[in-house]
Scaffold this active site. Structure first.
Site, PDB file in Angstrom:
ATOM      1  N   CYS A  60      -5.995   1.954   5.900  1.00 18.25           N
ATOM      2  CA  CYS A  60      -6.635   0.697   6.279  1.00 18.25           C
ATOM      3  C   CYS A  60      -6.046   0.260   7.627  1.00 18.25           C
ATOM      4  O   CYS A  60      -5.061   0.843   8.098  1.00 18.25           O
ATOM      5  CB  CYS A  60      -6.400  -0.354   5.197  1.00 18.25           C
ATOM      6  SG  CYS A  60      -4.693  -0.960   5.130  1.00 18.25           S
ATOM      7  N   CYS A  70      -2.236  -0.327   7.450  1.00 18.71           N
ATOM      8  CA  CYS A  70      -1.460   0.902   7.314  1.00 18.71           C
ATOM      9  C   CYS A  70      -1.518   1.739   8.590  1.00 18.71           C
ATOM     10  O   CYS A  70      -0.512   2.320   9.004  1.00 18.71           O
ATOM     11  CB  CYS A  70      -1.934   1.692   6.101  1.00 18.71           C
ATOM     12  SG  CYS A  70      -1.549   0.858   4.547  1.00 18.71           S
ATOM     13  N   GLU A 118       0.976   3.834   1.898  1.00 21.41           N
ATOM     14  CA  GLU A 118       1.506   4.202   3.212  1.00 21.41           C
ATOM     15  C   GLU A 118       2.686   3.308   3.604  1.00 21.41           C
ATOM     16  O   GLU A 118       3.702   3.808   4.090  1.00 21.41           O
ATOM     17  CB  GLU A 118       0.413   4.098   4.291  1.00 21.41           C
ATOM     18  CG  GLU A 118      -0.746   5.057   4.095  1.00 21.41           C
ATOM     19  CD  GLU A 118      -1.896   4.464   3.287  1.00 21.41           C
ATOM     20  OE1 GLU A 118      -3.014   4.971   3.403  1.00 21.41           O
ATOM     21  OE2 GLU A 118      -1.675   3.487   2.523  1.00 21.41           O
ATOM     22  N   HIS A 176       0.857  -1.193   0.000  1.00 19.24           N
ATOM     23  CA  HIS A 176       0.000   0.000   0.000  1.00 19.24           C
ATOM     24  C   HIS A 176       0.891   1.241   0.000  1.00 19.24           C
ATOM     25  O   HIS A 176       2.067   1.186   0.405  1.00 19.24           O
ATOM     26  CB  HIS A 176      -0.891   0.005   1.228  1.00 19.24           C
ATOM     27  CG  HIS A 176      -1.943  -1.055   1.210  1.00 19.24           C
ATOM     28  ND1 HIS A 176      -3.040  -1.009   2.028  1.00 19.24           N
ATOM     29  CD2 HIS A 176      -2.080  -2.185   0.466  1.00 19.24           C
ATOM     30  CE1 HIS A 176      -3.808  -2.063   1.806  1.00 19.24           C
ATOM     31  NE2 HIS A 176      -3.239  -2.799   0.855  1.00 19.24           N
TER      32      HIS A 176
END
Length: 158
Positions: free
Chosen positions: A84, A87, A56, A54
């Site tokens: 999420c 993250c 992040e 992801h």
């Protein structure tokens, strides 16, 4: 702390570039320390065949390598969509004190992404995290990013 449009614009730019290159979904991020960009990245889930890639996570990995530390306690993370749970946890563990995000988890869930519907604020409370959360920042621009991605040919959710 007053969020900076400059830094969210950098996150949006990273996300748009990632979308155009087919790296992953419409997600971008940047980490700032003392008003200086340390790292930026997009989501690379599809490019890397890695579900943890992801924006992040990618940005935290880069920032830690650049600063040669696992502690980012003087940084702010700007991300185009609410982190999420994975993250958010990485942000918490890296001790990043402030998250600034645009669109919410439910916005990308509507696009078909396999999101856990656990809000960052819920994680903060249940985990007793000290991270400050600023949501809905530059919301229109972040919503426009989702529309941009939605209209690209061959986009894929995960």
């Amino acid at each position: 702390m007053i969020p900076s449009k400059k830094f969210m614009t950098i996150a949006l730019s990273a996300a748009k570039k990632g979308c155009q290159n087919g790296y992953g979904g419409p997600f971008g991020c940047c980490i700032v320390k003392k008003d200086k960009i340390i790292a930026r990245a997009s989501n690379t889930v599809l490019k890397s065949s890695n579900p943890t890639a992801h924006a992040e996570i990618n940005t935290i990995v880069k920032a830690c390598a650049i600063l040669k530390t696992h502690v980012l306690d003087e940084c702010v993370i700007y991300t185009t969509t609410e982190p999420c749970p994975m993250c958010f946890s990485a942000i918490h563990w890296a001790k990043i004190p402030i998250i600034v995000y645009g669109t919410a988890i439910e916005d990308v869930k509507k696009l078909g992404f396999n999101e856990l519907m656990i809000k960052a604020k819920q994680l903060k409370i249940s985990g007793k995290s000290s991270v400050k959360i600023i949501g809905g920042f530059m919301l229109k621009e972040c919503e426009d990013l989702l529309d941009f991605w939605k209209n690209l040919p061959g986009q894929e959710t995960y």
